[in-house]
Design an enzyme around this catalytic site. Sequence first.
Site, PDB file in Angstrom:
ATOM      1  N   GLU A  75     -75.295 -56.632   0.827  1.00 50.28           N
ATOM      2  CA  GLU A  75     -74.227 -56.464  -0.661  1.00 50.28           C
ATOM      3  C   GLU A  75     -74.090 -57.625  -1.179  1.00 50.28           C
ATOM      4  OE1 GLU A  75     -73.215 -53.446  -0.766  1.00 50.28           O
ATOM      5  OE2 GLU A  75     -73.434 -52.491   1.219  1.00 50.28           O
ATOM      6  N   CYS A 130     -66.524 -58.101  -5.770  1.00 54.05           N
ATOM      7  CA  CYS A 130     -67.890 -57.584  -6.207  1.00 54.05           C
ATOM      8  C   CYS A 130     -67.926 -56.460  -7.097  1.00 54.05           C
ATOM      9  CB  CYS A 130     -68.831 -57.558  -5.002  1.00 54.05           C
ATOM     10  SG  CYS A 130     -68.226 -56.410  -3.820  1.00 54.05           S
TER      11      CYS A 130
END
Length: 508
Positions: free
Chosen positions: A263, A297
Amino acid sequence: MAALGHAGCWALIGWHPGRGTLPSLHYLKCHVVTSVCPANKLPIAQVQQGTVEDLDACIKAGQEAWQVWADMPAPARGEIVRQIGEALREKLEPLGKLVALEMGKIKPEGIGEVQEYVDICDFAVGLSRMVGGSVLPSERLGHVLMENWNPLGIVGVITAFNFPVAVYGWNSAVAMVCGDTLLWKGAPSTPLVSVATTKIVASVLEKNKLPGAVSTLCCGGADVGEGIARDERIPLVSFTGSTKVGKQVALMVQERFGRHLLELGGNNAIIVDKDADLEMVVRAALFACVGTAGQRCTTTRRLIVHETLYDIVVERLIKAYGSFMSRVGDPLDDGVLYGPMHSQQGIDGYMKTIEEAQALGGKIMFGGKVLDREGYYAEPTIITGLPHNSPVVQRETFAPIVYILKCTSVDEGIKWNNEVKQGLSSSLFTQNLANVFKWLGPKGSDCGIININIPTNGAEIGGAFGGEKHTGGGRESGSDSWKQYMRRSTCTINYTKELPLAQGLKFE
């Protein structure tokens, strides 16, 4: 002085009130780090880090614990995860406040992050009674063909500073009901949150007379992270962090034929169609751009606006930013909506990007400066005047900076959305049904998360979370992400006295 010594995890916490300001990550002898509050740059505590020797002890203890844990029926493992969720509920506010104190996000976001762990525990409890394979039609008489799923063993989890609780929760709750044990390395700059979370999980395991090494923590730096990536006893490594480091981790894991779940970065965009609801756009963009001081993010970094709405969106967003600045403050204070960045490294990246954007012709419409106050505070910043393919626009900067770009159509906006290397989250604001399905279709957004009339951040745990391209391709949290934590076997059972071969092959 308190100690956490479950299965090879050695983390000592010492409180030192009254000391002067220390760097945000101050390494002393014996691998001791100082946890620092981003709101005032003052030390909170010192934490002794693990070594590669401690890591080896963690892995051995995790292997032993797996012998017990894997034998438990999946619903029984689900019951333990349910209790972990209840234990987290009891500590929801204090653990959320610790996140705010050590990471720097505002208190509601810190509490909300712990709630994410609670929610994924609830999801995993249900999953513990649903994980299963398939029975497939066999072409051979008297044969049964099926798929069976079994746990991998130890799952290594390396998490980042910006979500020091939730990301581990996504991995651990699902992996635990699948029958895996966990080995966690949190960010070196948020060790207190890692220790506190592990203590909560350990208390549940101990209460049920289970090995603490079902969920181990080894605080440490790059040496511990590399040790996790290279160790063949860890079949799956889940890494959350930058694309640069993620690539290194992936190569190390792949070299030994292990699995990796990545990720990584996101250069996320909101596209504003000409018929978009402007009030919704501004409200959504404000949270998406400045929430967590731009350190998600999924933070919106590019706002791609149809030319007919461009001027009014810029004007309204500047006004919203101005009103918002009265809510800047200590993340633990009530009513604060914007706290500090996490570290000096973040501030340095912010200032370097501002300077680069201006050198390339970018115009600062709001912000662009470090705030004159204690802590790592940077103004949320709006930049216009740069082309969509400018190097600074194409690159993710983990800071509260958004570039507003002018497009002529949704098709052009989709093209710009897809041209960056990352592919995490994306949003389209429109009332046009045709554009909705274009956005969702094969020539639409190439991201793992595709939203309509909501911002790029704030994903729910029921859907798989992750992205494409340089974001890594992994999926965590909901949906069928559980499959990444298990190994699949195709099984054929012959219950006759005959031995027919597949495809009608004769070998007689």
